[in-house]
Every structure is written in C-alpha cells, then in structure tokens.
Design a protein around this motif. Structure first.
Motif, PDB file in Angstrom:
ATOM      1  N   TRP A  50       0.861  -1.176   0.000  1.00 59.38           N
ATOM      2  CA  TRP A  50       0.000   0.000   0.000  1.00 59.38           C
ATOM      3  C   TRP A  50       0.899   1.227   0.000  1.00 59.38           C
ATOM      4  CZ3 TRP A  50      -5.152   0.043  -0.694  1.00 59.38           C
ATOM      5  CH2 TRP A  50      -5.835  -1.170  -0.519  1.00 59.38           C
ATOM      6  N   ILE A  51       0.603   2.177  -0.866  1.00 64.40           N
ATOM      7  CA  ILE A  51       1.381   3.410  -0.932  1.00 64.40           C
ATOM      8  C   ILE A  51       0.522   4.536  -0.387  1.00 64.40           C
ATOM      9  CG2 ILE A  51       2.759   4.918  -2.388  1.00 64.40           C
ATOM     10  CD1 ILE A  51       3.726   1.999  -2.316  1.00 64.40           C
ATOM     11  N   VAL A  52       1.030   5.243   0.589  1.00 62.04           N
ATOM     12  CA  VAL A  52       0.280   6.335   1.204  1.00 62.04           C
ATOM     13  C   VAL A  52       1.030   7.653   1.012  1.00 62.04           C
ATOM     14  CG1 VAL A  52       1.320   5.841   3.481  1.00 62.04           C
ATOM     15  CG2 VAL A  52      -0.769   7.221   3.329  1.00 62.04           C
ATOM     16  N   ALA A  53       0.299   8.648   0.555  1.00 57.43           N
ATOM     17  CA  ALA A  53       0.821  10.014   0.446  1.00 57.43           C
ATOM     18  C   ALA A  53       0.073  10.875   1.456  1.00 57.43           C
ATOM     19  CB  ALA A  53       0.613  10.551  -0.965  1.00 57.43           C
ATOM     20  N   TYR A  54       0.779  11.771   2.122  1.00 60.34           N
ATOM     21  CA  TYR A  54       0.141  12.571   3.166  1.00 60.34           C
ATOM     22  C   TYR A  54       0.939  13.844   3.424  1.00 60.34           C
ATOM     23  CZ  TYR A  54       3.824  10.648   6.153  1.00 60.34           C
ATOM     24  OH  TYR A  54       5.046  10.293   6.678  1.00 60.34           O
ATOM     25  N   TYR A  60       4.456  19.473   4.764  1.00 64.38           N
ATOM     26  CA  TYR A  60       5.298  18.941   3.702  1.00 64.38           C
ATOM     27  C   TYR A  60       4.644  17.689   3.124  1.00 64.38           C
ATOM     28  CZ  TYR A  60       9.144  21.906   5.426  1.00 64.38           C
ATOM     29  OH  TYR A  60       9.934  22.951   5.803  1.00 64.38           O
ATOM     30  N   ALA A  61       4.799  17.491   1.838  1.00 68.17           N
ATOM     31  CA  ALA A  61       4.242  16.318   1.165  1.00 68.17           C
ATOM     32  C   ALA A  61       5.188  15.135   1.327  1.00 68.17           C
ATOM     33  CB  ALA A  61       4.015  16.630  -0.308  1.00 68.17           C
ATOM     34  N   GLN A  62       4.676  14.021   1.847  1.00 64.69           N
ATOM     35  CA  GLN A  62       5.467  12.819   2.091  1.00 64.69           C
ATOM     36  C   GLN A  62       4.809  11.606   1.447  1.00 64.69           C
ATOM     37  OE1 GLN A  62       8.165  13.668   3.407  1.00 64.69           O
ATOM     38  NE2 GLN A  62       7.959  14.966   5.208  1.00 64.69           N
ATOM     39  N   ILE A  63       5.592  10.556   1.217  1.00 63.30           N
ATOM     40  CA  ILE A  63       5.068   9.319   0.670  1.00 63.30           C
ATOM     41  C   ILE A  63       5.868   8.158   1.255  1.00 63.30           C
ATOM     42  CG2 ILE A  63       6.599   9.377  -1.359  1.00 63.30           C
ATOM     43  CD1 ILE A  63       4.292   8.226  -3.009  1.00 63.30           C
ATOM     44  N   ASP A  73      -2.040  -9.842  11.069  1.00 60.25           N
ATOM     45  CA  ASP A  73      -2.829  -8.622  10.835  1.00 60.25           C
ATOM     46  C   ASP A  73      -2.099  -7.356  11.287  1.00 60.25           C
ATOM     47  OD1 ASP A  73      -5.005  -9.601   9.497  1.00 60.25           O
ATOM     48  OD2 ASP A  73      -6.227  -9.902  11.289  1.00 60.25           O
ATOM     49  N   THR A  74      -0.824  -7.259  10.937  1.00 59.24           N
ATOM     50  CA  THR A  74      -0.070  -6.051  11.279  1.00 59.24           C
ATOM     51  C   THR A  74       0.384  -5.330  10.013  1.00 59.24           C
ATOM     52  OG1 THR A  74       2.015  -7.288  11.378  1.00 59.24           O
ATOM     53  CG2 THR A  74       0.778  -7.012  13.457  1.00 59.24           C
ATOM     54  N   ILE A  75       0.608  -4.044  10.153  1.00 57.72           N
ATOM     55  CA  ILE A  75       1.089  -3.205   9.058  1.00 57.72           C
ATOM     56  C   ILE A  75       2.366  -2.514   9.510  1.00 57.72           C
ATOM     57  CG2 ILE A  75       0.601  -1.225   7.581  1.00 57.72           C
ATOM     58  CD1 ILE A  75      -2.349  -1.875   7.831  1.00 57.72           C
ATOM     59  N   THR A  76       3.392  -2.555   8.669  1.00 56.87           N
ATOM     60  CA  THR A  76       4.631  -1.836   8.956  1.00 56.87           C
ATOM     61  C   THR A  76       4.871  -0.806   7.862  1.00 56.87           C
ATOM     62  OG1 THR A  76       5.912  -3.558   7.808  1.00 56.87           O
ATOM     63  CG2 THR A  76       5.696  -3.751  10.204  1.00 56.87           C
ATOM     64  N   ALA A  77       5.471   0.302   8.254  1.00 52.17           N
ATOM     65  CA  ALA A  77       5.705   1.412   7.336  1.00 52.17           C
ATOM     66  C   ALA A  77       7.160   1.447   6.899  1.00 52.17           C
ATOM     67  CB  ALA A  77       5.327   2.730   7.995  1.00 52.17           C
ATOM     68  N   GLY A  78       7.381   1.699   5.620  1.00 45.07           N
ATOM     69  CA  GLY A  78       8.727   1.872   5.098  1.00 45.07           C
ATOM     70  C   GLY A  78       9.241   3.269   5.377  1.00 45.07           C
ATOM     71  N   SER A  79      10.414   3.556   4.869  1.00 41.74           N
ATOM     72  CA  SER A  79      11.041   4.864   5.100  1.00 41.74           C
ATOM     73  C   SER A  79      10.235   5.965   4.432  1.00 41.74           C
ATOM     74  CB  SER A  79      12.469   4.870   4.556  1.00 41.74           C
ATOM     75  OG  SER A  79      13.257   3.899   5.197  1.00 41.74           O
TER      76      SER A  79
END
Length: 201
Positions: A50-54, A60-63, A73-79
């Motif tokens: 999943w790609i999230v932009a926020y 500041y715009a991040q992705i 059922d866990t989610i981990t975030a990349g850099s």
C-alpha cells in the motif's frame, strides 16, 4: 493521527453483508507527533504494497510504502520519502497504473501552481521522478491546486488530473473553472500531458 503517533486498524469486510469487523486494538505505524492530513492511498499490486501520500505537521508532502502481514494482521511502514520539502496545499492525491508499474502524485505549493511527480515502488523502496509543473492552456488563467485530484482509468490507460483555475475577470481574481488534463506514463517511463480543457462552474 492521535497527536502522539500515527495509528492504524485492520478490518475484515463481510462480502455478503458489507459489514466491517475491526481488530480489538490499534497498531502504531510510526511514533511521534506528525499531522497525517490529506492522506491518499493506492495499492501497488506489482510490489504488494500500500502506498500512502500525506502531509506532515509542517504541511510537507510525504510518501511511503506500507506492508501488510496477513499472519498477524499487522502493518509496517517503510522509510518516509519527501515529495516536497516545502508547505503544500490542502489537495494532495496519488494514483497508480498497474500496467506500467508506476504512479503519479499531484499537489500544489502555492495558490497558482500545480505539480506532479512520478513514483515507483520496489520492495517498498519508493523512487520519485522530477517535479513537473502543470501548465494549462486555459485562456487568461493559471492552474490552482484547489480540489486537485488524480485517478487512473485502466480502460484507456490514462490518468485524469482535475484542479481549479485562477483568472482575472477584469475586476477581481476568481477561481471558477474546473480544469482537467490527461497524463500517460509512456513505455520509456516519461510522462505525457495532453487533452487539456476546462468547464465553467
């Protein structure tokens, strides 16, 4: 965003009733206070991420890429990757072309400028293309990020970008037009903008 951490929960959809059942507790994507406003998600089915932009606390715009582990059922975030290390407008969205395995992110950095960047994800590592300003052909107007959005149409293999236009009617500066254009990621990776137009509102 609970003012201290960016949190998530995983739900299961009952395909018969449409009801969603949620986990008993939330998980933490990343720690520390950071505004998680104007977020936009897409699923990269080639990279299974999943790609999230926020926008963060500084606007500041991040992705970044999110990885779901179905075994627990866990989610981990990349850099985190900076799309724009400057204050961006309130409209900020992404879309994905699965045939080209690449997407576009659209955003504004002032009242009269709209930009896009191409992005790709490989094993959760996101690579961004150059920032490109969208110059529209609307007579007497300039692109305005109000309501900026982007979607991908797999039938015609094109993105559709929609945003506002600021122009002067001879008396005042107004934002009344809905402006649009198509965008195509070519086989060689370049992005072609075309089919520009507008609708009076």
């Amino acid at each position: 965003d609970d003012s201290s951490n960016t949190i998530y929960n995983v739900g299961t959809i009952n395909t018969s009733t449409g009801a969603i059942s949620w986990q008993g507790s939330n998980g933490t994507l990343w720690s520390g206070a950071s505004s998680f406003s104007q977020n936009s998600f897409v699923y990269d089915d080639n990279d299974d991420k999943w790609i999230v932009a926020y926008r963060d606390a500084n606007s500041y715009a991040q992705i970044r890429a999110l990885t779901y582990d179905s075994s627990n059922d866990t989610i981990t975030a990349g850099s985190v990757v900076a799309v724009k290390s400057a204050a961006t407008s309130a409209s900020y969205n992404i879309a994905y072309d699965s045939t080209k395995d690449a997407g576009l992110v659209i955003y504004g950095v002032s009242t009269n400028a709209v930009y896009f960047r191409k992005w790709t994800s490989s094993s959760g590592t996101i690579t961004l293309g150059a920032e490109t300003q969208i110059i529209n052909t609307v007579p007497g107007g300039s692109a305005n990020p109000i309501g900026a959005n982007i979607v991908f149409n797999p039938i015609v293999n094109r993105f559709l970008m929609v945003y506002g236009s600021t122009f002067n009617d001879g008396f005042n500066t107004r934002t009344r037009r809905t402006v649009y254009n198509s965008a195509t990621i070519e086989t060689n990776g370049t992005v072609t903008i075309g089919n520009k137009g507008y609708h009076e509102v």
